[in-house]
Design an enzyme around this catalytic site. Sequence first.
Site, short mmCIF file in Angstrom:
data_model
loop_
_atom_site.label_atom_id
_atom_site.label_comp_id
_atom_site.label_asym_id
_atom_site.label_seq_id
_atom_site.Cartn_x
_atom_site.Cartn_y
_atom_site.Cartn_z
N ALA A 6 0.82 -1.21 0.00
CA ALA A 6 0.00 0.00 0.00
C ALA A 6 0.85 1.26 0.00
CB ALA A 6 -0.94 0.00 1.20
N ASN A 51 -5.49 3.57 11.17
CA ASN A 51 -4.73 2.41 11.64
C ASN A 51 -4.38 2.47 13.12
OD1 ASN A 51 -3.24 4.53 10.10
ND2 ASN A 51 -1.50 3.62 11.16
N GLN A 82 -6.95 -0.47 6.03
CA GLN A 82 -7.47 -1.00 7.29
C GLN A 82 -8.95 -1.37 7.20
OE1 GLN A 82 -5.79 -1.75 10.04
NE2 GLN A 82 -3.82 -0.83 9.52
N SER A 115 -3.67 -3.44 0.74
CA SER A 115 -2.47 -4.19 1.10
C SER A 115 -2.87 -5.59 1.58
CB SER A 115 -1.72 -3.46 2.21
OG SER A 115 -0.57 -4.20 2.57
N CYS A 164 3.60 4.18 17.49
CA CYS A 164 2.97 4.48 16.21
C CYS A 164 3.49 5.80 15.65
CB CYS A 164 1.46 4.60 16.35
SG CYS A 164 0.71 3.15 17.07
C1 PLP Z 1 -0.07 -0.67 6.74
C2 PLP Z 1 -0.65 0.53 6.10
C3 PLP Z 1 -0.08 1.08 4.95
C4 PLP Z 1 1.19 0.55 4.32
O1 PLP Z 1 0.98 -0.68 3.72
P1 PLP Z 1 2.21 -1.59 3.24
O2 PLP Z 1 1.57 -2.61 2.35
O3 PLP Z 1 2.78 -2.17 4.48
O4 PLP Z 1 3.14 -0.72 2.50
C5 PLP Z 1 -0.69 2.18 4.38
N1 PLP Z 1 -1.79 2.70 4.92
C6 PLP Z 1 -2.37 2.20 6.03
C7 PLP Z 1 -3.60 2.83 6.57
C8 PLP Z 1 -1.81 1.10 6.66
O5 PLP Z 1 -2.37 0.63 7.76
#
Ligand code: PLP
Length: 411
Positions: A92, A172, A200, A220, A350
């Site tokens: 993501a 998140n 999420q 993701s 975080c």
């Molecule tokens: C984990 C996360 C990402 C990043 O995703 P990856 O696949 O680990 O790069 C982006 N946005 C949110 C809201 C996330 O929780």
Amino acid sequence: MTIVTGPGSPGKGFSANLKHVGRIYLDHHATTPVDPAVLAAMLPYFTERFGNPSGRSHAFAAEAHRAVEEARARLAALIGAQPEDLVFTSGATEADNLALRGTARSLASRGKHVVTSVLEHPAVLEPGRTLEREGFAVTRVEVDAEGIVDPEDVRKSLRPDTVLVSLMAANNEIGTLQPVGEVGALCRERGIVFHTDAVQAVGRVPVSTDAWSADLMSLSAHKMYGPKGIGALYVRRGRRPPLRLPPQMEGGGQERGLRSGTLNVPGIVGFGEAARRTAEALAGGEADRIRSLRDRFLASLRAQIDGVLVNGALERRLPGNLNVSIDGISAETLLLSLGDDIALSSGAACAEAGGKGSHVLRALGLSDARVYSAIRVGIGRYNTEGEIDEAARRLAHAVVAARGSSAHLRT
Ligand SMILES: *Cc1c(COP(=O)(O)O)cnc(C)c1O
């Protein structure tokens, strides 16, 4: 203690093979374990079905290509999209970068204003900063004390030169659900491109590209029981005027030129299977089961200790999320004292670099004390009532110990 597998699990073999038996994992916003059905679907694509799906001259390539397209269709079905609207990426973070940098740069001649929110993931915030260095203006809409963006604030922030709005579907850290449907409709009305980071939300609440009027959506796999290192960007191809994103990665022209590079076939197959399993789990009431575990955890904690304050709206949030500040304690110290047996995350952990604590909790207007005493709980598919009770009990004991001998467990 042993892990008793939940209703979504495929059977005893899963828990028997887990190295983490005895530990309780409550950090499902950071990542999720790979569903055993997902792993089983992936394995042949490392070995006998290893073909490169880009070439089509032999059976190896053809079967890999078919598997990729089947995965694409499953993922599309989960978010109400057309398969050809999905571009596979490395995750993501890459999807967010492609969405923000790509859209802004492709529309720079029309306008150089972007709107996003203070709650966004660094994968959106950082490309926003890069755009500022390139001469774009970025408005970061504030949230209310409950951690929710007011669509009216987004409307007021729009300017004639606004080309893109990016608002996450679910946060998140505090799990709050944002008004993406309203904001999407607002953008659609004005011809502004709307991107949502739905990482999420997907698999946890219903997600729909159409209901949200989303032009771009980031996904993701590893947040939905799929493997790490694979994600996707939804790009609405039927949009008028069409989106013409410049690729961030150039080369062999895979993914219709939007993302060159040999496709991660096992990852994509796993992502597709994760989408199928997730749709099944949602239909089977997984969200309700997880929500009741979350409520049980909060009730149990509150029954044992005082001063448990929920950060963010409790109703409008992801079913498995809880973010609580525990009065008078340091979350970091508390988590250390819990040891390796319970995986939770603190508000400080975080944070972006700089040590100021979570930018999300700050955005709610919380005090230092409240930010540094915040703990994030993320409950998922394989958690059981037994684990929830045990985790709440151990956390409560650690709080009492941290507060010193003057404090006592409630009876
Ligand atoms: C984990 C996360 C990402 C990043 O995703 P990856 O696949 O680990 O790069 C982006 N946005 C949110 C809201 C996330 O929780």
